[in-house]
Design an enzyme around this catalytic site. Structure first.
Site, PDB file in Angstrom:
ATOM      1  NE  ARG A  84      53.564 -37.630  18.957  1.00  0.00           N
ATOM      2  CZ  ARG A  84      53.837 -36.402  18.571  1.00  0.00           C
ATOM      3  NH1 ARG A  84      54.568 -36.125  17.409  1.00  0.00           N
ATOM      4  NH2 ARG A  84      53.335 -35.335  18.953  1.00  0.00           N
ATOM      5  N   GLY A 124      63.597 -29.754   8.241  1.00  0.00           N
ATOM      6  CA  GLY A 124      63.890 -28.683   8.311  1.00  0.00           C
ATOM      7  C   GLY A 124      63.113 -27.857   7.346  1.00  0.00           C
ATOM      8  CB  THR A 126      59.502 -23.967  10.528  1.00  0.00           C
ATOM      9  OG1 THR A 126      58.314 -24.960  10.492  1.00  0.00           O
ATOM     10  CG2 THR A 126      58.983 -22.670  11.093  1.00  0.00           C
ATOM     11  CB  ILE A 157      64.671 -27.906  13.203  1.00  0.00           C
ATOM     12  CG1 ILE A 157      64.532 -26.663  12.192  1.00  0.00           C
ATOM     13  CG2 ILE A 157      65.112 -29.134  12.520  1.00  0.00           C
ATOM     14  CD1 ILE A 157      63.076 -26.579  11.359  1.00  0.00           C
ATOM     15  CB  SER A 158      62.005 -31.784  16.390  1.00  0.00           C
ATOM     16  OG  SER A 158      60.571 -30.885  16.531  1.00  0.00           O
ATOM     17  CD  GLN A 279      23.884 -35.991  36.377  1.00  0.00           C
ATOM     18  OE1 GLN A 279      23.369 -34.923  36.095  1.00  0.00           O
ATOM     19  NE2 GLN A 279      23.128 -37.028  36.557  1.00  0.00           N
ATOM     20  CD  GLU A 363      54.647 -33.136  11.474  1.00  0.00           C
ATOM     21  OE1 GLU A 363      53.900 -33.454  10.549  1.00  0.00           O
ATOM     22  OE2 GLU A 363      55.388 -33.731  12.055  1.00  0.00           O
ATOM     23  NE  ARG A 381      43.377 -27.364   0.635  1.00  0.00           N
ATOM     24  CZ  ARG A 381      44.809 -27.133   0.568  1.00  0.00           C
ATOM     25  NH1 ARG A 381      45.675 -28.182   0.552  1.00  0.00           N
ATOM     26  NH2 ARG A 381      45.209 -26.255   1.164  1.00  0.00           N
TER      27      ARG A 381
HETATM   28  C1  LIG Z   1      57.717 -27.829  19.572  1.00  0.00           C
HETATM   29  C2  LIG Z   1      57.835 -27.641  18.269  1.00  0.00           C
HETATM   30  C3  LIG Z   1      58.543 -28.458  17.341  1.00  0.00           C
HETATM   31  C4  LIG Z   1      58.540 -28.216  15.841  1.00  0.00           C
HETATM   32  N1  LIG Z   1      59.477 -28.956  15.149  1.00  0.00           N
HETATM   33  C5  LIG Z   1      59.310 -28.653  13.697  1.00  0.00           C
HETATM   34  C6  LIG Z   1      60.308 -29.254  13.077  1.00  0.00           C
HETATM   35  O1  LIG Z   1      60.915 -30.421  13.387  1.00  0.00           O
HETATM   36  N2  LIG Z   1      60.691 -28.990  11.798  1.00  0.00           N
HETATM   37  C7  LIG Z   1      59.990 -28.182  11.185  1.00  0.00           C
HETATM   38  O2  LIG Z   1      60.064 -27.737   9.917  1.00  0.00           O
HETATM   39  N3  LIG Z   1      59.252 -26.845  11.902  1.00  0.00           N
HETATM   40  C8  LIG Z   1      58.845 -27.222  13.244  1.00  0.00           C
HETATM   41  N4  LIG Z   1      58.060 -26.704  14.089  1.00  0.00           N
HETATM   42  C9  LIG Z   1      57.562 -25.553  13.289  1.00  0.00           C
HETATM   43  C10 LIG Z   1      56.020 -25.521  13.011  1.00  0.00           C
HETATM   44  O3  LIG Z   1      55.786 -26.530  12.189  1.00  0.00           O
HETATM   45  C11 LIG Z   1      55.481 -24.118  12.726  1.00  0.00           C
HETATM   46  O4  LIG Z   1      55.334 -23.488  13.992  1.00  0.00           O
HETATM   47  C12 LIG Z   1      54.098 -24.109  12.183  1.00  0.00           C
HETATM   48  O5  LIG Z   1      54.162 -24.445  10.927  1.00  0.00           O
HETATM   49  C13 LIG Z   1      53.390 -22.712  12.495  1.00  0.00           C
HETATM   50  O6  LIG Z   1      54.153 -21.727  11.692  1.00  0.00           O
HETATM   51  P1  LIG Z   1      54.362 -20.362  12.845  1.00  0.00           P
HETATM   52  O7  LIG Z   1      54.831 -21.018  14.129  1.00  0.00           O
HETATM   53  O8  LIG Z   1      55.460 -19.511  12.030  1.00  0.00           O
HETATM   54  O9  LIG Z   1      52.927 -19.702  12.995  1.00  0.00           O
HETATM   55  P2  LIG Z   1      52.492 -18.654  11.651  1.00  0.00           P
HETATM   56  O10 LIG Z   1      52.401 -19.428  10.322  1.00  0.00           O
HETATM   57  O11 LIG Z   1      53.062 -17.616  11.849  1.00  0.00           O
HETATM   58  O12 LIG Z   1      51.090 -18.567  12.323  1.00  0.00           O
HETATM   59  C14 LIG Z   1      50.573 -17.712  13.265  1.00  0.00           C
HETATM   60  C15 LIG Z   1      49.211 -17.882  13.654  1.00  0.00           C
HETATM   61  O13 LIG Z   1      48.483 -17.446  12.564  1.00  0.00           O
HETATM   62  C16 LIG Z   1      47.474 -18.424  11.866  1.00  0.00           C
HETATM   63  N5  LIG Z   1      47.587 -18.238  10.482  1.00  0.00           N
HETATM   64  C17 LIG Z   1      48.511 -18.407   9.762  1.00  0.00           C
HETATM   65  N6  LIG Z   1      47.882 -18.288   8.467  1.00  0.00           N
HETATM   66  C18 LIG Z   1      46.855 -18.516   8.553  1.00  0.00           C
HETATM   67  C19 LIG Z   1      45.697 -18.362   7.350  1.00  0.00           C
HETATM   68  N7  LIG Z   1      45.983 -18.299   6.037  1.00  0.00           N
HETATM   69  N8  LIG Z   1      44.557 -18.219   7.780  1.00  0.00           N
HETATM   70  C20 LIG Z   1      44.015 -18.561   9.392  1.00  0.00           C
HETATM   71  N9  LIG Z   1      45.077 -18.025  10.138  1.00  0.00           N
HETATM   72  C21 LIG Z   1      46.412 -18.289   9.950  1.00  0.00           C
HETATM   73  C22 LIG Z   1      48.323 -19.767  12.528  1.00  0.00           C
HETATM   74  O14 LIG Z   1      47.094 -20.767  12.525  1.00  0.00           O
HETATM   75  C23 LIG Z   1      48.680 -19.196  13.961  1.00  0.00           C
HETATM   76  O15 LIG Z   1      47.653 -19.268  14.714  1.00  0.00           O
HETATM   77  C24 LIG Z   1      57.940 -26.723  15.329  1.00  0.00           C
HETATM   78  C25 LIG Z   1      57.251 -26.319  16.310  1.00  0.00           C
HETATM   79  C26 LIG Z   1      57.113 -26.422  17.651  1.00  0.00           C
HETATM   80  C27 LIG Z   1      56.345 -25.511  18.455  1.00  0.00           C
END
Ligand SMILES: Cc1cc2nc3c(=O)[nH]c(=O)nc-3n(C[C@H](O)[C@H](O)[C@H](O)COP(=O)(O)OP(=O)(O)OC[C@H]3O[C@@H](n4cnc5c(N)ncnc54)[C@H](O)[C@@H]3O)c2cc1C
Length: 397
Positions: A84, A124, A126, A157-158, A279, A363, A381
């Site tokens: 998926r 891509g 992130t 990146i997936s 229950q 996402e 917003r």
């Molecule tokens: C299996 C997997 C597949 C993925 N595939 C893709 C892909 O195909 N393409 C792609 O581009 N990315 C992909 N990603 C990346 C994913 O989109 C990011 O991991 C995600 O956007 C979160 O970014 P981060 O991991 O840098 O966390 P961060 O942004 O660093 O966040 C860390 C923590 O802080 C919290 N946080 C951050 N900002 C705030 C705020 N303003 N207020 C409150 N809390 C906050 C977050 O909720 C989280 O709990 C993938 C990730 C995984 C795990």
């Protein structure tokens, strides 16, 4: 709004379910152990026409409506999250973005082979220093003659080692912040491109996820998607589609948790009766059912909005947040219902729990969607109609 599914929806569901039952579920333990994404399965899914589900026929797709894509994602994730996720990035984040923003030439060159399943697309956004905070990205694109020269790195990146085409984002003018980001279509074969898988993931072990590297990578100017500076807007619109597929998949994962739990409730006895008679176990089952049904409604409502060509960022965010949280809770309860046996690979529920976590992160994390929903309600917003919307369904040929 009409959630009555037509005969073709029922047939689609039956086809995908049969495929998942016969081809994915019996093999998933082996693929998880190997940590490998099976490309043959992809090919067979493509043969069934599932790689261009809501793409117009004139671009090689099957021309079905947006809720058909939800059905495909739901049924695939009932089997496993990796496939998926692959459809989410290929169709949700890449092909639908090309549908929305691509020029005719870009659609012919990239969307058509992707919809036919001949090529694989990915996305891509992130970077090591930029996840939720997209504008913190460091990748840059500098115009040089008829090309842009890209330097930078993407992570998590997936399909990083598998996809043929990627939509990637880079700064063309950092001084403009969000308005200085641009989107590009990149091919794996372009000089300066390389990728590397991340090892040791917590879940989605049969999926391929990792890094992309751009080292003086020359991308022809024809591969700029939209206008210079429209990248952030394009990325957010891509997420409206990707999140829809993630939410739909979460419905399938909730269903898988419920099915496994109901079965076990009838098999396992304690204190002289089936555990389903207790229950507190019933409470977990009831919550799983409620989560499943609520998620479905939220997802299909978004599908209907997409069919009508209506902007749906708010509704998609709510569906993604809630469906993924419900699935994560359902998976946790499914392990609980299975007791110690749930803590092993003897039953699928431990895999469900591991797999349910990434969708709560990718996402848009749970926290980002919580903030979005609060901001909509509080009036902080508001979404404007985009210059390019997805084509309404039925598609014009
Ligand atoms: C299996 C997997 C597949 C993925 N595939 C893709 C892909 O195909 N393409 C792609 O581009 N990315 C992909 N990603 C990346 C994913 O989109 C990011 O991991 C995600 O956007 C979160 O970014 P981060 O991991 O840098 O966390 P961060 O942004 O660093 O966040 C860390 C923590 O802080 C919290 N946080 C951050 N900002 C705030 C705020 N303003 N207020 C409150 N809390 C906050 C977050 O909720 C989280 O709990 C993938 C990730 C995984 C795990």
């Amino acid at each position: 709004m009409n959630f009555e599914f037509q005969e073709e929806h029922q047939l689609l569901r039956k086809t995908v379910r049969q495929f998942v039952d016969q081809e994915i579920i019996p093999n998933i333990a082996k693929w998880e152990e190997q940590g490998a994404f099976d490309k043959n399965v992809w090919k067979r899914l493509a043969d069934l026409g599932l790689m261009g589900v809501c793409v117009p026929e004139k671009y090689g797709g099957s021309g079905m409506d947006y809720n058909s894509l939800a059905i495909v994602c739901e049924e695939l994730e009932r089997g496993d999250t990796a496939f998926r996720t692959a459809v989410s990035v290929h169709t949700g984040l890449n092909s639908m973005t090309l549908m929305q923003w691509g020029t005719e030439q870009q659609k012919q060159r990239y969307l058509t082979p992707q919809a036919k399943g001949e090529k694989i697309g990915a996305f891509g956004l992130t970077e090591p220093g930029a996840g939720s905070d997209v504008a913190a990205m460091s990748t840059v694109a500098v115009r040089d003659g008829d090309d842009y020269v890209l330097n930078g790195q993407k992570t998590w990146i997936s399909l990083c080692d598998i996809a043929d085409h990627f939509i990637v984002f880079a700064y063309t003018d950092k001084s403009k912040k969000h308005h200085g980001i641009s989107a590009f279509i990149v091919e794996r074969t372009m000089t300066g491109f390389s990728s590397k898988a991340i090892k040791g993931k917590y879940g989605i072990k049969s999926g391929n996820t990792g890094e992309l590297f751009f080292d003086q990578m020359r991308v022809p100017k024809e591969n700029l998607l939209g206008e210079e500076g429209e990248g952030f807007k394009i990325a957010m619109s891509s997420l409206d589609n990707g999140r829809f597929t993630v939410a739909a998949g979460a419905v399938g994962l909730s269903l898988a948790c419920l099915e496994a739990s109901v079965k076990y409730c009838h098999e396992r006895e304690t204190f002289g009766k089936e555990i389903g008679q207790h229950q507190l176990v019933q409470q977990m089952i009831a919550k799983m059912e409620a989560g499943l049904q609520m998620s479905r409604l939220l997802v299909y409502r978004v599908g209907e909005l997409k069919n009508k060509g209506v902007r749906n960022t708010r509704e998609t965010s709510l569906a993604k947040w809630q469906a993924c949280d419900f699935a994560n809770k359902a998976a946790d309860d499914a392990v609980q219902i299975h007791g110690a046996y749930g803590y092993s690979d003897e039953y699928p529920v431990a895999r469900y729990l591991r797999n349910s976590k990434a969708p709560v992160i990718y996402e848009g994390t749970r926290e980002i969607h919580t903030i979005m929903q609060a901001e909509y309600v509080l009036g902080y917003r508001e979404d404007k109609v985009l210059s390019q919307m997805l084509p309404k369904w039925p598609f014009e040929e």
